[in-house]
Every structure is written in C-alpha cells, then in structure tokens.
Design a protein around this motif. Structure first.
Motif, PDB file in Angstrom:
ATOM      1  N   ILE A   1     -51.596 -39.614 -43.778  1.00  0.00           N
ATOM      2  CA  ILE A   1     -52.226 -38.457 -43.164  1.00  0.00           C
ATOM      3  C   ILE A   1     -53.007 -38.928 -41.939  1.00  0.00           C
ATOM      4  CG2 ILE A   1     -53.793 -36.517 -43.512  1.00  0.00           C
ATOM      5  CD1 ILE A   1     -53.284 -36.770 -46.516  1.00  0.00           C
ATOM      6  N   LYS A   2     -52.791 -38.260 -40.797  1.00  0.00           N
ATOM      7  CA  LYS A   2     -53.409 -38.703 -39.550  1.00  0.00           C
ATOM      8  C   LYS A   2     -54.078 -37.545 -38.831  1.00  0.00           C
ATOM      9  CE  LYS A   2     -49.811 -42.251 -39.068  1.00  0.00           C
ATOM     10  NZ  LYS A   2     -48.678 -42.755 -38.261  1.00  0.00           N
ATOM     11  N   GLY A   3     -55.211 -37.842 -38.183  1.00  0.00           N
ATOM     12  CA  GLY A   3     -55.902 -36.809 -37.431  1.00  0.00           C
ATOM     13  C   GLY A   3     -57.350 -37.179 -37.187  1.00  0.00           C
ATOM     14  N   PHE A   4     -58.043 -36.325 -36.463  1.00  0.00           N
ATOM     15  CA  PHE A   4     -59.436 -36.567 -36.106  1.00  0.00           C
ATOM     16  C   PHE A   4     -60.323 -36.735 -37.340  1.00  0.00           C
ATOM     17  CE2 PHE A   4     -63.636 -34.550 -35.324  1.00  0.00           C
ATOM     18  CZ  PHE A   4     -64.186 -35.533 -34.514  1.00  0.00           C
TER      19      PHE A   4
ATOM     20  N   THR B   1     -63.912 -41.384 -51.603  1.00  0.00           N
ATOM     21  CA  THR B   1     -62.705 -40.580 -51.741  1.00  0.00           C
ATOM     22  C   THR B   1     -62.913 -39.250 -51.018  1.00  0.00           C
ATOM     23  OG1 THR B   1     -62.224 -41.585 -53.896  1.00  0.00           O
ATOM     24  CG2 THR B   1     -61.081 -39.529 -53.351  1.00  0.00           C
ATOM     25  N   TRP B   2     -62.136 -39.035 -49.974  1.00  0.00           N
ATOM     26  CA  TRP B   2     -62.280 -37.854 -49.125  1.00  0.00           C
ATOM     27  C   TRP B   2     -61.150 -36.862 -49.392  1.00  0.00           C
ATOM     28  CZ3 TRP B   2     -66.510 -37.833 -45.857  1.00  0.00           C
ATOM     29  CH2 TRP B   2     -67.098 -39.078 -45.571  1.00  0.00           C
TER      30      TRP B   2
ATOM     31  N   LEU C   1     -62.368 -40.044 -38.424  1.00  0.00           N
ATOM     32  CA  LEU C   1     -63.819 -39.949 -38.538  1.00  0.00           C
ATOM     33  C   LEU C   1     -64.275 -40.341 -39.943  1.00  0.00           C
ATOM     34  CD1 LEU C   1     -66.485 -39.260 -37.194  1.00  0.00           C
ATOM     35  CD2 LEU C   1     -66.133 -36.867 -37.845  1.00  0.00           C
ATOM     36  N   ALA C   2     -63.529 -39.944 -40.952  1.00  0.00           N
ATOM     37  CA  ALA C   2     -63.862 -40.326 -42.329  1.00  0.00           C
ATOM     38  C   ALA C   2     -63.782 -41.837 -42.502  1.00  0.00           C
ATOM     39  CB  ALA C   2     -62.917 -39.632 -43.311  1.00  0.00           C
ATOM     40  N   ASN C   3     -62.765 -42.459 -41.893  1.00  0.00           N
ATOM     41  CA  ASN C   3     -62.657 -43.917 -41.928  1.00  0.00           C
ATOM     42  C   ASN C   3     -63.867 -44.574 -41.279  1.00  0.00           C
ATOM     43  OD1 ASN C   3     -60.413 -45.277 -43.185  1.00  0.00           O
ATOM     44  ND2 ASN C   3     -59.048 -44.160 -41.805  1.00  0.00           N
ATOM     45  N   ALA C   4     -64.240 -44.068 -40.110  1.00  0.00           N
ATOM     46  CA  ALA C   4     -65.374 -44.626 -39.378  1.00  0.00           C
ATOM     47  C   ALA C   4     -66.675 -44.438 -40.153  1.00  0.00           C
ATOM     48  CB  ALA C   4     -65.476 -43.978 -37.998  1.00  0.00           C
TER      49      ALA C   4
ATOM     50  N   LYS D   1     -60.501 -43.559 -49.144  1.00  0.00           N
ATOM     51  CA  LYS D   1     -59.346 -43.075 -49.887  1.00  0.00           C
ATOM     52  C   LYS D   1     -59.165 -41.603 -49.563  1.00  0.00           C
ATOM     53  CE  LYS D   1     -57.583 -42.570 -54.627  1.00  0.00           C
ATOM     54  NZ  LYS D   1     -57.909 -42.770 -56.062  1.00  0.00           N
ATOM     55  N   PHE D   2     -57.923 -41.177 -49.322  1.00  0.00           N
ATOM     56  CA  PHE D   2     -57.667 -39.803 -48.910  1.00  0.00           C
ATOM     57  C   PHE D   2     -56.804 -39.060 -49.928  1.00  0.00           C
ATOM     58  CE2 PHE D   2     -58.347 -42.218 -44.969  1.00  0.00           C
ATOM     59  CZ  PHE D   2     -59.463 -41.532 -44.500  1.00  0.00           C
ATOM     60  N   ILE D   3     -57.255 -37.860 -50.270  1.00  0.00           N
ATOM     61  CA  ILE D   3     -56.510 -36.983 -51.167  1.00  0.00           C
ATOM     62  C   ILE D   3     -56.293 -35.656 -50.449  1.00  0.00           C
ATOM     63  CG2 ILE D   3     -56.607 -35.670 -53.318  1.00  0.00           C
ATOM     64  CD1 ILE D   3     -58.020 -37.977 -54.610  1.00  0.00           C
ATOM     65  N   GLN D   4     -55.065 -35.189 -50.464  1.00  0.00           N
ATOM     66  CA  GLN D   4     -54.710 -33.954 -49.763  1.00  0.00           C
ATOM     67  C   GLN D   4     -55.321 -32.738 -50.453  1.00  0.00           C
ATOM     68  OE1 GLN D   4     -50.491 -33.404 -49.308  1.00  0.00           O
ATOM     69  NE2 GLN D   4     -50.682 -31.265 -48.720  1.00  0.00           N
ATOM     70  N   VAL D   5     -55.938 -31.864 -49.651  1.00  0.00           N
ATOM     71  CA  VAL D   5     -56.467 -30.594 -50.157  1.00  0.00           C
ATOM     72  C   VAL D   5     -55.996 -29.472 -49.243  1.00  0.00           C
ATOM     73  CG1 VAL D   5     -58.514 -31.687 -51.135  1.00  0.00           C
ATOM     74  CG2 VAL D   5     -58.619 -30.736 -48.812  1.00  0.00           C
ATOM     75  N   THR D   6     -56.122 -28.258 -49.715  1.00  0.00           N
ATOM     76  CA  THR D   6     -55.872 -27.072 -48.895  1.00  0.00           C
ATOM     77  C   THR D   6     -57.152 -26.234 -48.900  1.00  0.00           C
ATOM     78  OG1 THR D   6     -55.092 -25.698 -50.732  1.00  0.00           O
ATOM     79  CG2 THR D   6     -53.446 -27.066 -49.599  1.00  0.00           C
ATOM     80  N   SER D   7     -57.149 -25.162 -48.143  1.00  0.00           N
ATOM     81  CA  SER D   7     -58.325 -24.295 -48.100  1.00  0.00           C
ATOM     82  C   SER D   7     -58.666 -23.740 -49.478  1.00  0.00           C
ATOM     83  CB  SER D   7     -58.095 -23.141 -47.116  1.00  0.00           C
ATOM     84  OG  SER D   7     -57.966 -23.634 -45.799  1.00  0.00           O
TER      85      SER D   7
END
Length: 278
Positions: free
Chosen positions: A65-68, A45-46, A72-75, A88-94
C-alpha cells in the motif's frame, strides 16, 4: 477414598489456577495502554486505506500500500520509536476502520478520517495532519458546477458508506438523491456508468481520482472543512501526546513538507498551504 479426595483436590486447584490465568490474560481492550505496548514491541499497527489514490492505494505489482498517509505513518513511527521501529499496515475502509480500532486490530487510524464532534464521542484525535475540504467530482462538461446545482436539479450524488460526506451534502442540498457505495472504486464506477451526476468526498481524495480519470474534474470549491486527524481509541492519551509531538517535529524538520510535495506536486490546483494548515 483418600486417593479420590487428593485427585479431587488437585482438580479443583487446577481449575482455580486456570480461571486466574484466564482472568489475568483477558483484560478489556479499554484498559490497554497502546503506547506502552508499542514502545515494547517497537511497532505501531496503522489502519490505512488501500483504495484511495495519493493517500493509500494498493500497488498490485508488489502488493504494498502506497501513498501520503502510508509514508507519513512510517515517518511518525520512526520519529516516535526510533529509526529501527516498524510500521505495520492493515487495510481499512470508511465503514470498517472504527470497528477495527475498537476491536484492537489496529493501534491507530490514518485513513482520510475527518475530525468531527460526533466521532470525538467514540475516539480521540491527534492534531490535524491534512486540511481537506469537501467538494464534488463530475464528468467534464457536466451541468453540475457546485452543490447548489445538485439541489436545483434534484440530481443523484454518490458517496461511500461510513463517510460523513453524504450527510454534509444532505444539509446543503436536501433535494439531491443519495447513493452510497462500499468504497471509492465502486463509487467511481457508478459515476462513470451514469448512476449519479456527482461523486462527493474530501477534495484530497477527489484530486487523486481526477488524476487517475482525466475525463473527470473537481468542481465547486469546498463547502465543508474536513481536517484529517489520526484516530485512537478513548483513554489512549499517551499515544496521542507522542503522536502530536512527533508530528510537530516532522513539520519542523521539513519531512512533512517533503512528503506532501512528493505525492501532490502533479495535482492541478492543489493548495499546499491550505492542506498543511494545523
């Protein structure tokens, strides 16, 4: 009376058993071995950004959510756990990424997070996966050409809460005023409305904003190095070692460079060699 004693004895036994079960199932998060758990579930879970073009941006058409960093996390997930593993992707902010990691909502942060001595007091980092540098985004034709101009003109610089960028500017341009926003979308809106003369953060992020907003340019070179690392909670060295091993393998087999070129090939002035530095 005997029946009452038996009932009380049974009640006490059930209470003790409940307490024991509860105690066994409530281990502190610091005692978890994230890597062993992920090996069993075949899932990592990223925590990723969803407001940062090129790195992690929410596509409103399909809700993904898409991007480098997402690619890279998928790879990395498949390199670490096998081709059938799931990222698995969870949205975060700074501002939310660190609390969410500490609370166990995510296993690792891959969200344009700079590896700094101050942050290493709270988390551990992987090896660098993107070598950025802090810069400025300004409107074309602006009198602000570099961070020294902000200091001389006592201008207002825009930043994001939870990022170390504003602190860095304060060190080199103490006369500049600071306005911090919740996320980069709000910061960009503030720049467009004239609430600040420049927006500051890592140049990789700013390049994405300039692509989306052609009337704005990255200027002034870089005045602070910003090496991005994958952050994990303390005492998770098994996960760090597995991540570093997988990252090294992706660099060696060409997948890392393929993803870098996929996302940054159309960014004017982008330095691949600089970004790929370890």
């Amino acid at each position: 009376m005997k029946r009452l004693i038996r009932c009380l004895g049974l009640l006490v036994a059930l209470t003790v058993l409940t307490v024991m079960v509860t105690a066994c199932g409530s281990k502190p998060l610091s005692s978890r071995n994230v890597w062993h758990t992920d090996q069993q579930s075949k899932t990592i879970t990223w925590g990723v950004k969803a407001d940062t073009r090129l790195f992690g941006l929410l596509d409103t058409k399909d809700g993904k959510i898409k991007g480098f960093e997402v690619d890279l996390a998928n790879a990395l997930t498949k390199q670490m756990l096998g081709k059938h593993a799931k990222a698995k992707f969870i949205q975060v902010t700074s501002s939310t990424r660190m609390p969410m990691l500490k609370n166990g909502n995510i296993d690792a942060i891959m969200a344009t997070m700079t590896n700094t001595p101050e942050r290493r007091k709270q988390v551990d980092f992987s090896n660098t996966y993107f070598f950025a540098g802090q810069s400025l985004l300004v409107k074309k034709g602006s009198s602000i050409k570099n961070v020294k101009d902000l200091n001389r003109e006592k201008g207002t610089v825009l930043g994001v809460v939870g990022s170390d960028s504003v602190e860095n500017v304060a060190k080199v341009a103490p006369n500049a005023k600071v306005l911090q926003l919740t996320d980069y979308a709000q910061a960009m809106t503030a720049l467009k409305s004239g609430q600040g003369q420049a927006l500051t953060t890592d140049n990789g992020i700013l390049y994405g904003m300039s692509v989306q907003n052609p009337g704005y340019v990255v200027t002034g070179g870089t005045f602070v190095s910003e090496p991005y690392g994958i952050a994990v909670d303390k005492n998770q060295q098994d996960f760090v070692k597995a991540t570093n091993k997988a990252l090294k393998e992706l660099r060696a087999n060409g997948e890392y460079n393929r993803l870098l070129h996929k996302w940054f090939h159309n960014v004017k002035g982008f330095d691949y060699e600089e970004a790929a530095k370890e």
